[in-house]
Design a protein around this motif. Structure first.
Motif, PDB file in Angstrom:
ATOM      1  N   GLU A 104       0.525 -10.371  -7.505  1.00 43.49           N
ATOM      2  CA  GLU A 104      -0.105 -11.580  -6.973  1.00 43.49           C
ATOM      3  C   GLU A 104       0.895 -12.397  -6.185  1.00 43.49           C
ATOM      4  O   GLU A 104       0.568 -12.988  -5.159  1.00 43.49           O
ATOM      5  N   GLY A 105       2.136 -12.432  -6.667  1.00 48.61           N
ATOM      6  CA  GLY A 105       3.183 -13.134  -5.936  1.00 48.61           C
ATOM      7  C   GLY A 105       3.472 -12.500  -4.593  1.00 48.61           C
ATOM      8  O   GLY A 105       3.590 -13.186  -3.571  1.00 48.61           O
ATOM      9  N   PHE A 106       3.584 -11.174  -4.567  1.00 50.81           N
ATOM     10  CA  PHE A 106       3.852 -10.491  -3.303  1.00 50.81           C
ATOM     11  C   PHE A 106       2.689 -10.626  -2.323  1.00 50.81           C
ATOM     12  O   PHE A 106       2.888 -10.639  -1.107  1.00 50.81           O
ATOM     13  N   LYS A 107       1.463 -10.727  -2.843  1.00 46.01           N
ATOM     14  CA  LYS A 107       0.323 -10.967  -1.954  1.00 46.01           C
ATOM     15  C   LYS A 107       0.471 -12.317  -1.251  1.00 46.01           C
ATOM     16  O   LYS A 107       0.099 -12.457  -0.073  1.00 46.01           O
TER      17      LYS A 107
ATOM     18  N   LEU B  99      12.060  -3.224   0.363  1.00 42.10           N
ATOM     19  CA  LEU B  99      11.659  -2.180  -0.569  1.00 42.10           C
ATOM     20  C   LEU B  99      12.909  -1.626  -1.241  1.00 42.10           C
ATOM     21  O   LEU B  99      13.740  -0.984  -0.595  1.00 42.10           O
ATOM     22  N   ASP B 100      13.040  -1.888  -2.538  1.00 43.25           N
ATOM     23  CA  ASP B 100      14.119  -1.279  -3.299  1.00 43.25           C
ATOM     24  C   ASP B 100      13.589   0.031  -3.876  1.00 43.25           C
ATOM     25  O   ASP B 100      12.799   0.039  -4.825  1.00 43.25           O
TER      26      ASP B 100
ATOM     27  N   ASN C  18      10.848   2.162 -12.199  1.00 42.13           N
ATOM     28  CA  ASN C  18       9.732   1.483 -12.855  1.00 42.13           C
ATOM     29  C   ASN C  18       8.382   2.125 -12.573  1.00 42.13           C
ATOM     30  O   ASN C  18       7.363   1.654 -13.081  1.00 42.13           O
ATOM     31  N   ASN C  19       8.387   3.190 -11.723  1.00 39.51           N
ATOM     32  CA  ASN C  19       7.137   3.883 -11.370  1.00 39.51           C
ATOM     33  C   ASN C  19       6.074   2.870 -10.948  1.00 39.51           C
ATOM     34  O   ASN C  19       4.938   2.898 -11.427  1.00 39.51           O
ATOM     35  N   SER C  20       6.468   1.983 -10.035  1.00 42.30           N
ATOM     36  CA  SER C  20       5.635   0.821  -9.719  1.00 42.30           C
ATOM     37  C   SER C  20       4.825   0.942  -8.440  1.00 42.30           C
ATOM     38  O   SER C  20       4.014   0.070  -8.128  1.00 42.30           O
ATOM     39  N   ASN C  21       5.054   2.002  -7.654  1.00 44.16           N
ATOM     40  CA  ASN C  21       4.328   2.205  -6.391  1.00 44.16           C
ATOM     41  C   ASN C  21       4.479   1.036  -5.422  1.00 44.16           C
ATOM     42  O   ASN C  21       3.550   0.696  -4.683  1.00 44.16           O
ATOM     43  N   ALA C  22       5.654   0.407  -5.440  1.00 43.02           N
ATOM     44  CA  ALA C  22       5.903  -0.714  -4.531  1.00 43.02           C
ATOM     45  C   ALA C  22       5.854  -0.266  -3.076  1.00 43.02           C
ATOM     46  O   ALA C  22       5.398  -1.012  -2.204  1.00 43.02           O
ATOM     47  N   GLU C  23       6.318   0.950  -2.809  1.00 40.80           N
ATOM     48  CA  GLU C  23       6.326   1.454  -1.433  1.00 40.80           C
ATOM     49  C   GLU C  23       4.919   1.438  -0.841  1.00 40.80           C
ATOM     50  O   GLU C  23       4.687   0.875   0.240  1.00 40.80           O
ATOM     51  N   GLU C  24       3.987   2.038  -1.536  1.00 42.67           N
ATOM     52  CA  GLU C  24       2.604   2.080  -1.067  1.00 42.67           C
ATOM     53  C   GLU C  24       2.011   0.677  -0.968  1.00 42.67           C
ATOM     54  O   GLU C  24       1.300   0.353  -0.015  1.00 42.67           O
TER      55      GLU C  24
ATOM     56  N   PHE D 299       3.595  -2.258  -0.497  1.00 45.19           N
ATOM     57  CA  PHE D 299       4.169  -3.015   0.619  1.00 45.19           C
ATOM     58  C   PHE D 299       3.662  -2.519   1.970  1.00 45.19           C
ATOM     59  O   PHE D 299       3.472  -3.307   2.899  1.00 45.19           O
ATOM     60  N   LEU D 300       3.461  -1.221   2.091  1.00 44.42           N
ATOM     61  CA  LEU D 300       3.010  -0.660   3.369  1.00 44.42           C
ATOM     62  C   LEU D 300       1.595  -1.109   3.720  1.00 44.42           C
ATOM     63  O   LEU D 300       1.165  -0.968   4.863  1.00 44.42           O
ATOM     64  N   GLY D 301       0.898  -1.689   2.753  1.00 45.78           N
ATOM     65  CA  GLY D 301      -0.458  -2.165   3.008  1.00 45.78           C
ATOM     66  C   GLY D 301      -0.529  -3.521   3.672  1.00 45.78           C
ATOM     67  O   GLY D 301      -1.621  -3.988   4.015  1.00 45.78           O
TER      68      GLY D 301
END
Length: 258
Positions: A157-160, A172-173, A180-186, A188-190
């Motif tokens: 919610e914060g990143f949104k 992107l770290d 953390n298997n967090s799928n941050a890459e996908e 952020f790319l959105g």
């Protein structure tokens, strides 16, 4: 696409880092503002000219811009403003900032994160901070980027909120994301403004910030993304020997760093 290095805890001067960066054919040094020797002095201009090197800034991890206490949060924002104002005088254009998970209470069977419990208050504080930082970036013509640590739902919610501003970006770290298997890459790319900066380090199943090629990360796949995005990438290891090992890994795998 450019590759750089973080400032090393084993060193005591910026110039030591610069000399290592040049020896390894790296393009920039990320100044960690938690290290006392990372002083924004006019010497940085001299180093930039003499060594043909760039600098970026990793803002202090203490600067939590989601802080619920407005007086403390505003003090953090003033500190960021002062660093950016000085940094632009030294031709520094990129400023990295953690999106902090905040304080937590440890109970016998779980942890309760304050920002998760008081999510509406957190979102309001963060939105106010982002509005300030968005205008700060525009005023000085710099990029302010928010980095993923962990990525629970409340931080999504914060990143949104960050992604809703037209002049704020993401770091992107890749190592944190894998650990953390967090799928941050996908995730952020959105966003339209998306990923502007990369931290890359390997993860061996237990520890991150490991030398490239010593863990389970698909390095070649990640390098392809860095090339596609055409962004700055910090090889974010902690010691000289790990940085040398990482650069050698890239060279041995015929990965061009510039």
């Amino acid at each position: 696409m450019k590759f750089g290095m973080p400032t090393m805890i084993e060193y005591n001067t910026i110039e030591e880092n610069v000399k290592l960066a040049k020896r390894l054919n790296l393009s920039f040094v990320e100044l960690n503002m938690d290290l006392p020797y990372c002083i924004l002095s006019d010497k940085l201009k001299d180093f930039a000219t003499e060594y043909d090197i760039e600098f970026t800034i990793h803002l202090s991890e203490k600067l939590d811009v989601g802080e619920l206490d407005n007086d403390i949060r505003n003090a953090y924002l003033k500190k960021i403003e002062a660093i950016v104002e000085r940094g632009v005088q030294l031709n520094i254009k990129k400023y990295n900032l953690h999106l902090d998970p905040g304080i937590h209470f440890s109970l016998p069977n779980k942890k309760i994160f304050i920002y998760e419990k008081y999510l509406d208050e957190y979102k309001k504080s963060l939105k106010d901070s982002c509005a300030f930082l968005n205008e700060l970036g525009k005023k000085f013509g710099v990029q302010i980027m928010f980095e993923n640590l962990k990525l629970p739902d409340y931080l999504k919610e914060g990143f949104k909120i960050v992604g809703a501003f037209d002049n704020l970006f993401f770091t992107l770290d890749m190592g944190h994301d894998l650990k953390n298997n967090s799928n941050a890459e996908e995730f952020f790319l959105g966003f339209n403004n998306g990923i502007n900066h990369i931290h890359i380090h390997d993860f061996n199943g237990k520890s991150d910030h490991m030398a490239l090629g010593t863990g389970v990360m698909n390095i070649k796949k990640k390098i392809l993304l860095i090339k596609k995005l055409d962004v700055y990438a910090v090889i974010e290891v902690k010691q000289e020997m790990e940085l040398v090992e990482s650069v050698n890994y890239l060279k041995n795998n015929k990965i061009v760093m510039k």
